[in-house]
Design a protein around this motif. Sequence first.
Motif, PDB file in Angstrom:
ATOM      1  N   GLY A  53       0.469  -3.881  -2.050  1.00 12.12           N
ATOM      2  CA  GLY A  53       1.040  -2.954  -1.071  1.00 12.12           C
ATOM      3  C   GLY A  53       0.364  -3.062   0.287  1.00 12.12           C
ATOM      4  N   THR A  54      -0.968  -3.019   0.307  1.00  9.85           N
ATOM      5  CA  THR A  54      -1.683  -3.147   1.588  1.00  9.85           C
ATOM      6  C   THR A  54      -1.475  -4.528   2.182  1.00  9.85           C
ATOM      7  OG1 THR A  54      -3.716  -3.803   0.413  1.00  9.85           O
ATOM      8  CG2 THR A  54      -3.419  -1.459   0.898  1.00  9.85           C
ATOM      9  N   GLY A  55      -1.390  -5.538   1.325  1.00  6.18           N
ATOM     10  CA  GLY A  55      -1.157  -6.897   1.804  1.00  6.18           C
ATOM     11  C   GLY A  55       0.206  -7.044   2.457  1.00  6.18           C
ATOM     12  N   TYR A  56       1.213  -6.371   1.906  1.00  4.93           N
ATOM     13  CA  TYR A  56       2.548  -6.474   2.495  1.00  4.93           C
ATOM     14  C   TYR A  56       2.590  -5.797   3.863  1.00  4.93           C
ATOM     15  CZ  TYR A  56       7.572  -6.449   3.069  1.00  4.93           C
ATOM     16  OH  TYR A  56       8.842  -6.650   3.574  1.00  4.93           O
ATOM     17  N   VAL A  57       1.900  -4.671   4.003  1.00  6.36           N
ATOM     18  CA  VAL A  57       1.822  -4.007   5.306  1.00  6.36           C
ATOM     19  C   VAL A  57       1.197  -4.946   6.332  1.00  6.36           C
ATOM     20  CG1 VAL A  57       0.765  -2.091   6.570  1.00  6.36           C
ATOM     21  CG2 VAL A  57       1.757  -1.693   4.312  1.00  6.36           C
ATOM     22  N   HIS A  58       0.113  -5.605   5.922  1.00  6.65           N
ATOM     23  CA  HIS A  58      -0.530  -6.590   6.797  1.00  6.65           C
ATOM     24  C   HIS A  58       0.425  -7.725   7.125  1.00  6.65           C
ATOM     25  CE1 HIS A  58      -3.824  -9.924   7.192  1.00  6.65           C
ATOM     26  NE2 HIS A  58      -3.264  -9.642   8.353  1.00  6.65           N
ATOM     27  N   LEU A 113      -7.891  -1.622   7.386  1.00  6.45           N
ATOM     28  CA  LEU A 113      -7.490  -2.783   8.176  1.00  6.45           C
ATOM     29  C   LEU A 113      -5.969  -2.890   8.271  1.00  6.45           C
ATOM     30  CD1 LEU A 113     -10.012  -5.563   7.072  1.00  6.45           C
ATOM     31  CD2 LEU A 113      -9.919  -4.357   9.251  1.00  6.45           C
ATOM     32  N   ALA A 114      -5.279  -2.682   7.143  1.00  4.36           N
ATOM     33  CA  ALA A 114      -3.814  -2.737   7.158  1.00  4.36           C
ATOM     34  C   ALA A 114      -3.236  -1.653   8.069  1.00  4.36           C
ATOM     35  CB  ALA A 114      -3.271  -2.588   5.737  1.00  4.36           C
ATOM     36  N   THR A 115      -3.848  -0.462   8.049  1.00  7.14           N
ATOM     37  CA  THR A 115      -3.386   0.623   8.908  1.00  7.14           C
ATOM     38  C   THR A 115      -3.566   0.272  10.377  1.00  7.14           C
ATOM     39  OG1 THR A 115      -3.946   2.250   7.202  1.00  7.14           O
ATOM     40  CG2 THR A 115      -3.662   3.064   9.455  1.00  7.14           C
ATOM     41  N   TRP A 116      -4.741  -0.245  10.720  1.00  9.24           N
ATOM     42  CA  TRP A 116      -5.006  -0.639  12.105  1.00  9.24           C
ATOM     43  C   TRP A 116      -3.989  -1.688  12.562  1.00  9.24           C
ATOM     44  CZ3 TRP A 116      -9.534  -4.273  13.821  1.00  9.24           C
ATOM     45  CH2 TRP A 116      -9.504  -4.410  15.206  1.00  9.24           C
ATOM     46  N   GLN A 117      -3.723  -2.653  11.709  1.00  6.92           N
ATOM     47  CA  GLN A 117      -2.828  -3.740  12.089  1.00  6.92           C
ATOM     48  C   GLN A 117      -1.389  -3.268  12.262  1.00  6.92           C
ATOM     49  OE1 GLN A 117      -4.063  -5.969   8.718  1.00  6.92           O
ATOM     50  NE2 GLN A 117      -5.500  -7.252   9.842  1.00  6.92           N
TER      51      GLN A 117
END
Length: 547
Positions: free
Chosen positions: A107-112, A212-216
Amino acid sequence: MYPTDPVTATPSYEERAPAIDLVPAGFVPPSSANNKNFPRGDLTRTISLALLATAYASSITCLIVGGVYFNNTAPTNPGWRRLRLSRPLKQSLPLLINIFVTILTEGTGYVHAVALRWSLGTSLVFNSNLRLFSSIRGSWAFGRLMNFLSAGFLVLCYAATGLIFATLPPENVCSALPLNFICDERETRDLVFFRPGAVLALGIGLLGSSALATWQVVDATVKEKIKTWSSSPIETAWAAWSTGLRTRREGRCMLGVHEQQWPSAPTLPRQKQGNAWEAHTEVRRVVAFLWVLVLLTLFWFVGVIAAVQRINRECIVAGDGQNYMERCDNVYVGGSWSLLPDTNGVTSLAQISLVNDASGGITGNLSNNGAIAVVFILMMGFQSVITMGLHCSELLVTLSRDQDTWRRATSAYGCKERNALLTVLGSWKSIALLALKPLVHWLFGLAMSFYVGWGIFMRPPQILYLCLSTLILAGFGTWLTFAVPRGPQPAAYGHLQTMIDLIDDWGQRMFWGHKGWTLNGFGHAGTSSQKCEEVRMELYYAGNVSF
């Protein structure tokens, strides 16, 4: 002279152009595709942000639980949670945790991946990319440092998962090894210790990945970079064309990704298309790395089992009670090759001792913070190679999945809008990779683990099973890479410019096939909301352009 087909070496148009008169009937006028109402992927965004929120909640939970018990480091301290679990259940629990961690990190990887895809702008070539190896010069959010941190947090998550549960050596192992005084001092049957430091590390890994994903994604959103959250290569190409990132080149309705450097020209259809190896340069590096991973695990297995056998033979010769070598305490040759260690007899093992007391016996190594740090460094070093191999294999699966999505345009149902979750669940290739990820990490945890009071144990049978799993992964990736698409539909593999060149009528559901003729009598193939005729293999196709 137009270039000949490198795949089938069919003659060029000038070599065998048929005498075709102008065909007004069925004439296809220049493309009037002006539908710029591309899907924004709202449901996919909701699912992705929900997984990101779950990752935050899980990381905070791990930090609280790990922090509460972190100061209680000794395994005999009442602060440790002692569980009564059968050994098979204890060894299976990390698999469940690995599955959960895989879902969160996906999930976090897909956001990134979404934020990176659209932040690349005109540098975006394929719909699918290696997100941890793709960076944007001059960008803090998508620079190499952030990629390094993302990879580090990902490795930390999986390394911590294998260290959450600590056990005492099984009774049969204790009695077999010379340093069996530990077996007399501690109850060993079905006793499992809950490791708060590992839970704390897992929380740090999940929190770091989520932050990190949120920041990106915030960086990309504020700059209005993200056009759509969809994972479909068609919808990504649609958005790129609609927003001006790419423009359509006419006359290329039968030229795929492998002919990107060819000039627009009348082209005969082909019965088979090129493979992913020829379409994407990074694919070759990924396949090579996967086979290197197989060799590394194979060398690891051979090295450990050879050391165990050699030291065991030397110990048998020297085992007269007076000249018994100290290193004999660290190996045991067992007869069990069961998947779960020590469940059907004793599994062969080699031990790495971390802390020795004055008498030479091994003390509570893993209750020492320095020893735990050594364990984490060793585990993360080995785990990083496994994790990066699995991450790189994503490119092979997503490229193949993107090609499958495009090829559905020739099916009876066509290709239509789907959210990312259904796209993954509807692809057996994606499901296979999702199953392999936690399985490989779990097997690594069985191959290299630790026992309270002893140290790190390496087990040759489980290392062999890990090697076999990497072999399956490499074989699967190689098969995807060299699979040859059949039929006249040009291959795209998610190459955005190719998709835009091939699609001349955008819509929620699209079919591809023969649509008619151009003014000068060449065939035209393209997309439509209705089922198209089959492509005529003997006809030159040029699209909406005059030659």
